[in-house]
Design a protein around this motif. Structure first.
Motif, short mmCIF file in Angstrom:
data_model
loop_
_atom_site.label_atom_id
_atom_site.label_comp_id
_atom_site.label_asym_id
_atom_site.label_seq_id
_atom_site.Cartn_x
_atom_site.Cartn_y
_atom_site.Cartn_z
N VAL A 106 0.83 -1.21 0.00
CA VAL A 106 0.00 0.00 0.00
C VAL A 106 0.86 1.26 0.00
N GLY A 107 2.15 1.11 0.19
CA GLY A 107 3.02 2.29 0.20
C GLY A 107 4.48 1.91 0.08
N PRO A 108 5.34 2.92 -0.08
CA PRO A 108 6.77 2.71 -0.32
C PRO A 108 7.45 1.80 0.69
N ALA A 109 6.99 1.80 1.94
CA ALA A 109 7.64 0.97 2.97
C ALA A 109 7.55 -0.52 2.62
N GLN A 110 6.53 -0.88 1.83
CA GLN A 110 6.34 -2.30 1.50
C GLN A 110 6.87 -2.68 0.12
N TYR A 111 7.28 -1.70 -0.68
CA TYR A 111 7.79 -2.04 -2.00
C TYR A 111 9.06 -2.86 -1.85
N PRO A 112 9.28 -3.85 -2.73
CA PRO A 112 10.56 -4.56 -2.71
C PRO A 112 11.71 -3.56 -2.91
N ASN A 113 12.82 -3.78 -2.25
CA ASN A 113 13.91 -2.80 -2.36
C ASN A 113 15.19 -3.43 -2.90
N ASN A 114 15.03 -4.42 -3.81
CA ASN A 114 16.22 -5.07 -4.38
C ASN A 114 16.68 -4.44 -5.69
N GLY A 115 16.01 -3.32 -6.07
CA GLY A 115 16.47 -2.57 -7.24
C GLY A 115 16.12 -3.17 -8.59
N LEU A 116 15.31 -4.24 -8.61
CA LEU A 116 14.94 -4.86 -9.90
C LEU A 116 13.95 -3.96 -10.64
N PRO A 117 14.02 -3.97 -11.99
CA PRO A 117 13.08 -3.15 -12.77
C PRO A 117 11.63 -3.59 -12.56
N GLU A 118 10.73 -2.62 -12.70
CA GLU A 118 9.30 -2.89 -12.53
C GLU A 118 8.52 -2.40 -13.74
N PHE A 119 7.49 -3.15 -14.09
CA PHE A 119 6.52 -2.74 -15.10
C PHE A 119 5.16 -2.65 -14.41
N ALA A 120 4.59 -1.46 -14.37
CA ALA A 120 3.25 -1.31 -13.78
C ALA A 120 2.22 -1.60 -14.85
N ASP B 224 13.10 -14.06 -11.54
CA ASP B 224 14.01 -13.44 -10.55
C ASP B 224 14.72 -12.21 -11.09
N SER B 225 14.17 -11.58 -12.15
CA SER B 225 14.92 -10.46 -12.73
C SER B 225 14.11 -9.17 -12.89
N PHE B 226 12.78 -9.23 -12.81
CA PHE B 226 11.97 -8.00 -12.86
C PHE B 226 10.59 -8.30 -12.30
N TYR B 227 9.83 -7.22 -12.08
CA TYR B 227 8.48 -7.35 -11.51
C TYR B 227 7.41 -6.85 -12.47
N PHE B 228 6.23 -7.51 -12.40
CA PHE B 228 4.98 -6.93 -12.88
C PHE B 228 4.30 -6.37 -11.64
N VAL B 229 3.79 -5.15 -11.73
CA VAL B 229 3.07 -4.55 -10.61
C VAL B 229 1.65 -4.23 -11.08
N ASP B 230 0.70 -5.00 -10.58
CA ASP B 230 -0.70 -4.83 -10.94
C ASP B 230 -1.27 -3.73 -10.05
#
Length: 194
Positions: free
Chosen positions: A13-27, A69-75
């Motif tokens: 729900v906010g930045p505190a919970q976002y993964p912080n491993n620096g992997l690229p994200e696609f929203a 293990d290399s990027f995220y999809f963010v729904d």
């Protein structure tokens, strides 16, 4: 893109919970009933990784899925006619604004629109919002199998005009039923991974 692994990670729900491993994200953004869940499942070759809801507006947080293990999809929560209170909508709005404005690892946004209909007022607003934050956008027109091939180009032109897309802006016709557009969508995404 060969997807060998795809897993749900967290609903943030906010930045505190976002993964912080620096992997690229696609929203992945779009109206509540545009077919985001079906798009994700089709792209990742998984039937039920993302549950497809009968009730639009089910996604209320940023749902993270890690791929290879290399990027995220963010729904991200769908906009449009989700039956939620005004207060909830405002909270979503703030959450999304924070994410789109500040998330440095956000590589691009996949903006899903329905090929069958001209983009809605909210679709246009979303597009302008992403342009304001200078986010690269890949526009995906879903439910392409519902429009006869002979009429697809006309519908595509209407979307391009309504969203003020240039010929350089990716606009891909997609069907989660037939898999049409899947390879093209992966090529567009891979462009932002390197």
């Amino acid at each position: 893109m060969k997807v060998t692994q795809a897993d749900y990670v967290i609903s943030a729900v906010g930045p505190a919970q976002y993964p912080n491993n620096g992997l690229p994200e696609f929203a992945l953004a779009g109206r509540s009933n545009v077919g985001k869940s079906s798009f994700i499942n089709k792209m990742l070759n998984r039937r039920n990784l993302v549950r497809i809801s009968e009730k639009p507006g089910k996604t209320q947080k940023l749902n993270y899925f890690i791929i290879n293990d290399s990027f995220y999809f963010v729904d991200v929560p769908g906009y449009g006619y989700a039956k939620v209170s005004k207060k909830e909508k405002e909270a979503w709005g703030r959450m999304l604004e924070t994410y789109f404005a500040e998330r440095t690892v956000l590589s691009a946004v996949v903006h899903l629109v329905d090929l069958r209909h001209p983009p809605s007022k909210e679709d246009v607003q979303m597009h302008e919002f992403l342009a304001f934050y200078k986010r690269p956008v890949i526009t995906i027109a879903t439910k392409a199998d519902k429009i006869p091939k002979s009429r697809q180009q006309k519908h595509k032109q209407i979307i391009a005009q309504t969203l003020s897309l240039t010929p350089e802006d990716p606009l891909i016709l997609f069907s989660s039923q037939t898999g049409a557009g899947k390879e093209e969508a992966w090529r567009a995404l891979e462009h932002y991974l390197h």
